[in-house]
Scaffold this active site. Structure first.
Site, PDB file in Angstrom:
ATOM      1  N   ARG A  75       0.854  -1.174   0.000  1.00  0.00           N
ATOM      2  CA  ARG A  75       0.000   0.000   0.000  1.00  0.00           C
ATOM      3  C   ARG A  75       0.900   1.237   0.000  1.00  0.00           C
ATOM      4  O   ARG A  75       1.902   1.281   0.703  1.00  0.00           O
ATOM      5  CB  ARG A  75      -0.907   0.003   1.226  1.00  0.00           C
ATOM      6  CG  ARG A  75      -1.848  -1.186   1.272  1.00  0.00           C
ATOM      7  CD  ARG A  75      -2.825  -1.081   2.428  1.00  0.00           C
ATOM      8  NE  ARG A  75      -3.672  -2.270   2.521  1.00  0.00           N
ATOM      9  CZ  ARG A  75      -4.750  -2.466   1.791  1.00  0.00           C
ATOM     10  NH1 ARG A  75      -5.121  -1.550   0.911  1.00  0.00           N
ATOM     11  NH2 ARG A  75      -5.479  -3.566   1.923  1.00  0.00           N
ATOM     12  N   ASP A 153     -11.338 -12.453  -5.007  1.00  0.00           N
ATOM     13  CA  ASP A 153     -12.759 -12.257  -4.716  1.00  0.00           C
ATOM     14  C   ASP A 153     -13.653 -12.360  -5.947  1.00  0.00           C
ATOM     15  O   ASP A 153     -14.866 -12.517  -5.815  1.00  0.00           O
ATOM     16  CB  ASP A 153     -12.986 -10.890  -4.071  1.00  0.00           C
ATOM     17  CG  ASP A 153     -12.387 -10.796  -2.682  1.00  0.00           C
ATOM     18  OD1 ASP A 153     -12.111 -11.853  -2.085  1.00  0.00           O
ATOM     19  OD2 ASP A 153     -12.192  -9.669  -2.202  1.00  0.00           O
ATOM     20  N   ARG A 188     -21.616 -33.287  13.495  1.00  0.00           N
ATOM     21  CA  ARG A 188     -21.502 -31.893  13.887  1.00  0.00           C
ATOM     22  C   ARG A 188     -21.968 -30.964  12.771  1.00  0.00           C
ATOM     23  O   ARG A 188     -22.102 -31.365  11.621  1.00  0.00           O
ATOM     24  CB  ARG A 188     -20.049 -31.548  14.217  1.00  0.00           C
ATOM     25  CG  ARG A 188     -19.577 -32.019  15.562  1.00  0.00           C
ATOM     26  CD  ARG A 188     -18.123 -31.655  15.790  1.00  0.00           C
ATOM     27  NE  ARG A 188     -17.682 -32.083  17.118  1.00  0.00           N
ATOM     28  CZ  ARG A 188     -16.445 -32.422  17.414  1.00  0.00           C
ATOM     29  NH1 ARG A 188     -15.506 -32.399  16.477  1.00  0.00           N
ATOM     30  NH2 ARG A 188     -16.116 -32.779  18.644  1.00  0.00           N
ATOM     31  N   MET A 195     -13.377 -15.526   2.500  1.00  0.00           N
ATOM     32  CA  MET A 195     -13.173 -14.137   2.097  1.00  0.00           C
ATOM     33  C   MET A 195     -14.281 -13.695   1.144  1.00  0.00           C
ATOM     34  O   MET A 195     -14.928 -14.512   0.487  1.00  0.00           O
ATOM     35  CB  MET A 195     -11.804 -13.958   1.465  1.00  0.00           C
ATOM     36  CG  MET A 195     -10.663 -14.013   2.473  1.00  0.00           C
ATOM     37  SD  MET A 195      -9.054 -13.682   1.730  1.00  0.00           S
ATOM     38  CE  MET A 195      -8.046 -13.521   3.208  1.00  0.00           C
ATOM     39  N   HIS A 285      -6.243 -16.255   5.310  1.00  0.00           N
ATOM     40  CA  HIS A 285      -5.326 -16.059   4.186  1.00  0.00           C
ATOM     41  C   HIS A 285      -4.853 -17.352   3.533  1.00  0.00           C
ATOM     42  O   HIS A 285      -4.141 -17.300   2.529  1.00  0.00           O
ATOM     43  CB  HIS A 285      -4.126 -15.219   4.633  1.00  0.00           C
ATOM     44  CG  HIS A 285      -4.452 -13.762   4.733  1.00  0.00           C
ATOM     45  ND1 HIS A 285      -5.222 -13.247   5.746  1.00  0.00           N
ATOM     46  CD2 HIS A 285      -4.153 -12.723   3.916  1.00  0.00           C
ATOM     47  CE1 HIS A 285      -5.372 -11.946   5.570  1.00  0.00           C
ATOM     48  NE2 HIS A 285      -4.736 -11.598   4.474  1.00  0.00           N
ATOM     49  N   ARG A 460     -17.680 -48.887 -21.579  1.00  0.00           N
ATOM     50  CA  ARG A 460     -17.389 -48.278 -22.872  1.00  0.00           C
ATOM     51  C   ARG A 460     -18.188 -48.912 -24.011  1.00  0.00           C
ATOM     52  O   ARG A 460     -18.042 -48.523 -25.174  1.00  0.00           O
ATOM     53  CB  ARG A 460     -15.892 -48.397 -23.184  1.00  0.00           C
ATOM     54  CG  ARG A 460     -15.006 -47.523 -22.314  1.00  0.00           C
ATOM     55  CD  ARG A 460     -13.559 -47.613 -22.755  1.00  0.00           C
ATOM     56  NE  ARG A 460     -12.685 -46.733 -21.997  1.00  0.00           N
ATOM     57  CZ  ARG A 460     -12.474 -45.453 -22.268  1.00  0.00           C
ATOM     58  NH1 ARG A 460     -13.083 -44.899 -23.294  1.00  0.00           N
ATOM     59  NH2 ARG A 460     -11.662 -44.738 -21.529  1.00  0.00           N
ATOM     60  N   MET A 562      -3.425 -38.276 -21.876  1.00  0.00           N
ATOM     61  CA  MET A 562      -4.540 -38.943 -22.537  1.00  0.00           C
ATOM     62  C   MET A 562      -5.272 -37.925 -23.416  1.00  0.00           C
ATOM     63  O   MET A 562      -4.840 -36.796 -23.572  1.00  0.00           O
ATOM     64  CB  MET A 562      -5.467 -39.555 -21.492  1.00  0.00           C
ATOM     65  CG  MET A 562      -4.799 -40.667 -20.667  1.00  0.00           C
ATOM     66  SD  MET A 562      -5.850 -41.328 -19.347  1.00  0.00           S
ATOM     67  CE  MET A 562      -7.004 -42.300 -20.291  1.00  0.00           C
TER      68      MET A 562
END
Length: 741
Positions: A75, A153, A188, A195, A285, A460, A562
């Site tokens: 910054r 974000d 639970r 974020m 982070h 297949r 492949m």
């Protein structure tokens, strides 16, 4: 005097910034421009000195796999003042720089646009103060600018995806999968905070990919009394047999009155109202960390290259663009417009105009919102009437593809919610003939979202003429009214056979739709098949490990992927992994080309290169196999380096599906079930292929798709990704001392 440009990263770091820097530098050098890197963001512009450095080809070698940004970011309060921007302009002009690529978020891009707008007056002030001569100022009348969005974000209006968002989503979904395991063990509930201060993309996409119960995002806040709604959904899930409950909360979540909703409060609600044993996990982070995903490498390479082309073509009248993405294509919009609309979106949320805010995020975001709400509320309904229900059968055909289970889960739950009876066919058409068909209930598919393999089995075997009668009897015996075939080319061919034989077998006169799921990514009218992204990440991860061995010795690797006759995996892994050579069946392999490659390889190792990476599609050439390439490379190296062959094989088909493949599977399955319902209600016997196109999900008549098929080579006649071939060569083909990585 030649063109000189600079590149900087600013704002929060994001995986994919380094691949973007690499692409900018190498693309610029390819076009003959001089390149400087600015270290520590805008503070580096203000400080000048060794924070603005000339960079060469090798300076961006080996950064492709690194997270964060090697240029650093900081910054800068000084840059916010005009005096600081004047110093930045002086430092740029002193090096002849008047073109700038900025990789960052909306604040960083807005700052760059201010510098561009003030540029003429800043230079005039420098001339007036005697710090710059008029002749130099006249040579640099404008600052050309291109913005690239580096932000996990995914919050910028004007691009579908931002650099770093896909990698962050990988980190989140990995964590949710792990949390789901421990939560199930103890029955639970978990509240997971991710974020997204002003954008709910990560929370929404992660919740959809991981099969969460509830999600809270800024763009679609819950209405008053949402706590009751949350508790009812969790309670219903428990009644249905779910052993765990997960609520995903964006860090910027709030209610409809714009009051914050914290993860701690959600925990309190679940504990006090339901007595749930609840834990809170704040990922923080960790979402920014780790190596960039395959998508954040290949898309960043394309964006970085496009940014350079925009800069080199810029004139004094050029409006600075934001270079972004739309449907796997580079898409540009005016930078100022994108920043302005992004801030307008935030203002809309503040003003509680949530409908407009959601629309501004784009159709894809809105579709995910609707899909998540549909899936989370598609719970067992014991109150349905006993009237006859349409019966939809789901079966897999062809090779295994990660994400098949996610497609089946979404189809079953949404089908049940719509009132259909959902049938699972074990073992493909062979299972249909043998009677291996079962009604699937809500709880039967609970844990399928992130599961690898194929719970319904796979085969297949494409129906032959002698099989058709038995298949028809199987459809009749189980009362199948609609058919969802999930798979690759064999699924596509099977649907074609059933369509062609409808006049002979009445049982085939039912609506049938193909959902592409194949790592080969070779189905006509669909740009991305379920499973291809996962396989690509597996290949790139393997290449990363292979690359690490080059630190110990000089070595050439031939990595075989492949894909059948389709080179998607080979080309895209070459682009994502920094391959020097990629061999495709679409182009063929010639002896003259191999001779040139050998010559360049020998020269590069002689100049100090430690790794030469070649990626070969398994069907690139019947004659020039991977082993043949290894032998010829090692023979011509004459002891200066050795060569190894790596055949990745079935590992590309295994593992848990990537977030992209899970979401794509759910999107396609939802639309496919809706289409089948409409067609059954109309008494139709249509056949179709659903797929992801440049402009979103589309359903195309099967006959039209067949017209676009190269049947001999089992691939589309037109493959969008082949247009990326020049980028692969440009980023690898250094001319001075050989190729770099």
């Amino acid at each position: 005097m030649g063109v000189t440009l600079a590149v900087l990263t600013s704002g929060g770091d994001a995986q994919g910034m380094n691949p973007t820097v690499r692409a900018v530098v190498r693309s610029a050098l390819h076009h003959g421009a001089e390149v400087h890197a600015v270290y520590e963001g805008y503070q580096g512009l203000v400080d000048g000195g060794d924070r603005i450095r000339h960079v060469a080809w090798d300076d961006v070698g080996y950064i492709l796999t690194r997270g964060g940004t090697v240029l650093g970011t900081a910054r800068s309060a000084e840059f916010r003042d005009r005096a600081g921007r004047r110093r930045a302009a002086a430092n740029l002009v002193a090096r002849g720089i008047d073109r700038l690529v900025v990789i960052g978020g909306d604040g960083s891009l807005s700052g760059a646009d201010v510098l561009r707008a003030e540029w003429p007056s800043l230079l005039a002030e420098l001339v007036g103060a005697g710090e710059l001569d008029q002749e130099t100022a006249d040579r640099h009348p404008v600052l050309a600018l291109v913005g690239l969005v580096g932000s996990i974000d995914n919050d910028m209006v004007g691009t579908e995806t931002t650099i770093g968002a896909d990698s962050a989503l990988h980190r989140i979904v990995e964590a949710l999968d792990a949390i789901g395991s421990t939560a199930s063990s103890h029955q639970r509930s978990f509240v997971v905070e991710v974020m997204g201060r002003r954008c709910g993309y990560l929370a929404l996409a992660a919740a959809l990919a991981a099969g969460a119960d509830y999600v809270l995002i800024p763009e679609r806040p819950p209405q008053p009394g949402w706590e009751d709604d949350l508790c009812e959904l969790v309670r219903a899930g428990r009644v249905a047999g779910r052993r765990n409950s997960v609520v995903v909360v964006a860090e910027g979540a709030h209610d409809s009155a714009n009051q914050p909703i914290t993860s701690a409060y959600v925990r309190t609600v679940l504990e006090e109202r339901l007595g749930e044993d609840t834990r809170v996990t704040i990922l923080g982070h960790v979402q920014r960390g780790g190596v960039p995903s395959a998508y954040d490498r290949w898309m960043s390479a394309i964006l970085g290259s496009a940014a350079v082309e925009e800069l080199l073509a810029a004139t004094p009248e050029t409006v600075p663009p934001l270079v972004g993405v739309r449907g796997n294509r580079v898409h540009t919009v005016p930078l100022h417009e994108a920043v302005t609309r992004t801030r307008e979106l935030a203002d809309r949320i503040t003003a509680r105009d949530f409908d407009t805010a959601q629309k501004m995020r784009g159709d894809g975001f809105t579709e995910m919102v609707q899909l998540f709400e549909s899936l989370s509320r598609a719970l067992p309904d014991t109150d349905r009437d006993s009237s006859p229900r349409s019966r939809i059968a789901v079966l897999n055909v062809g090779g295994l593809a990660p994400g098949m289970n996610a497609a089946a889960r979404a189809a079953v739950r949404l089908g049940l919610h719509r009132g259909h009876t959902m049938l699972g066919v074990d073992g493909s058409f062979r299972g249909l003939v043998a009677g291996d068909v079962r009604e699937l209930a809500w709880g039967d598919v609970s844990d399928w979202t992130g599961a690898g393999g194929a719970e319904l089995g796979i085969s297949r075997d494409v129906p032959a003429v002698e099989d058709l009668y038995a298949i028809g009897r199987g459809l009749e015996r189980h009362g199948v009214d609609g058919l969802l075939i999930v798979g690759g080319w064999d699924a596509f061919a099977s649907a074609g056979t059933l369509r062609a034989e409808r006049h002979r077998y009445p049982a085939f006169q039912i609506p049938t739709i193909v959902l592409p799921a194949t790592i080969d990514n070779n189905i006509p009218t669909s740009e991305m098949s379920v499973g291809a992204d996962t396989a690509l990440n597996h290949v790139v991860s393997s290449i990363d490990r292979i690359r690490e061995t080059s630190a110990a010795t000089r070595r050439c690797f031939v990595v075989e992927t492949m894909g059948g006759y389709c080179g998607y995996l080979a080309l895209m892994s070459g682009l994502s992994g920094g391959a020097v050579r990629v061999y495709l069946h679409e182009e063929g392999v010639t002896l003259s080309r191999l001779a040139a490659d050998v010559e360049q390889m020998v020269d590069s190792f002689a100049a100090g290169q430690r790794l030469f990476l070649a990626v070969r599609n398994e069907r690139a050439s019947e004659m020039y196999t991977s082993d043949f390439l290894r032998r010829i490379f090692e023979q011509e190296g004459r002891g200066t380096f050795d060569a190894r062959q790596i055949v990745l094989g079935q590992t590309q088909q295994g593992g848990s599906p990537s977030p992209f493949d899970r979401i794509l599977a759910a999107r396609l399955a939802a639309r496919a079930v809706a289409w089948l319902g409409d067609e059954m209600a109309a008494g139709s016997a249509a056949s179709a292929v659903i797929g992801l196109h440049e402009d979103g999900v589309r359903i195309v008549p099967l006959q039209r798709a067949e017209e676009l098929a190269d049947r001999e080579h089992r691939r589309p006649t037109d493959q969008w990704w082949m247009r990326l071939r020049p980028t692969v060569d440009m980023l690898a083909a250094r001319t001075a001392a050989g190729p770099g990585v």
